[in-house]
Design an enzyme around this catalytic site. Sequence first.
Site, mmCIF file in Angstrom:
data_model
loop_
_atom_site.group_PDB
_atom_site.id
_atom_site.type_symbol
_atom_site.label_atom_id
_atom_site.label_comp_id
_atom_site.label_asym_id
_atom_site.label_seq_id
_atom_site.Cartn_x
_atom_site.Cartn_y
_atom_site.Cartn_z
ATOM 1 N N ASP A 66 0.569 -1.041 0.207
ATOM 2 C CA ASP A 66 0.270 0.332 0.169
ATOM 3 C C ASP A 66 0.560 1.375 -0.253
ATOM 4 O OD1 ASP A 66 0.578 -0.687 2.232
ATOM 5 O OD2 ASP A 66 -0.706 0.583 3.808
ATOM 6 N N HIS A 67 1.892 0.941 0.326
ATOM 7 C CA HIS A 67 2.753 1.815 -0.146
ATOM 8 C C HIS A 67 3.824 2.299 -1.248
ATOM 9 C CE1 HIS A 67 2.135 3.258 4.359
ATOM 10 N NE2 HIS A 67 1.582 2.895 4.344
ATOM 11 N N ASP A 209 5.162 3.880 7.722
ATOM 12 C CA ASP A 209 4.367 3.547 8.946
ATOM 13 C C ASP A 209 5.083 4.074 10.428
ATOM 14 O OD1 ASP A 209 2.136 3.442 7.874
ATOM 15 O OD2 ASP A 209 2.415 1.522 7.263
#
Length: 307
Positions: A66-67, A209
């Site tokens: 997701d990054h 994160d």
Amino acid sequence: MSFTVTILGSASAKPTPGRHPSAQVVNLHEQHYLVDAGEGTQQQLFRYGINPLRLRAVFLSHLHGDHCFGLFPLLSTLGLYGRRTPLPVYAPAPFGEILACHLRYFDSELPYAVEWHEVDTTCHRPLLENRSLEVWSIPLRHRVPTCGYLFREKEPPLNVDKFKITKYGLSITAAKRGEAVRLDSGETLPNEELTYRPYKARSYAYLSDTAFSAKAAGLAAGVDLLYHEATYAAAERKIARERGHSTTAEAARAALRAGAGRLVIGHFSSRYKELAPLLDEARTLFPASDLAEEGRTFTIEKRPFRC
């Protein structure tokens, strides 16, 4: 000279109907830098009017999909657009292996070079420097090697106090170089009496994160704008810790510890349909908090050295 951050995506793990995975663009003096590249990044660039050919570099915080899943189609599109200048990508290992695979099977004939720079996620060190800015890594606490990024504007050139130059009949050249000036009378005027900085150098830190890290907050000390993940509400502190993430309250604590001017929270779990309660929690501890809403641009204003 502009210094802005445009949010392209603010979701964690799973995209939702209204939120894309993490991505944003930092614009300093019309130099554009992509920070993380979740799925759909290139569509978001087009949607919000950011020309991908203007990207100077890409910074990936870590290698969760997701990054970074959105970077590979963007590389292909830049080739179709005819990019010729190399594109530096700063990312932890083993990104080089992943990139080599992609280039071998999908983009073996790109008209530009993709230059991978390995980021040591255990160190706080400079990664990029030019005439306008420095970019530093900030070690973070996540389930895989992860780092944040600190963007620091270089000090603006000195401005000359024109009244004093006229008063003493001086040339501005030496003063602008930062030198003291000697008068015909033999008196020496210190440079600080003749010049001033037009505004304070600005800064932005991206921390995602990560579980709460006092060290990371300390390395972002004094930033004008802090982006900190807030995947979960304050009540979900246990699950946040287990998964290497932060809550809204922990993001606010980080902003307080850093002495940040403003806080932007993002990387929201898909379980939250409404984000206003998350913002309220952050503002309880740190009133100058905002949501990372897609398409929103945060401007870091100039602050004068003197009134």
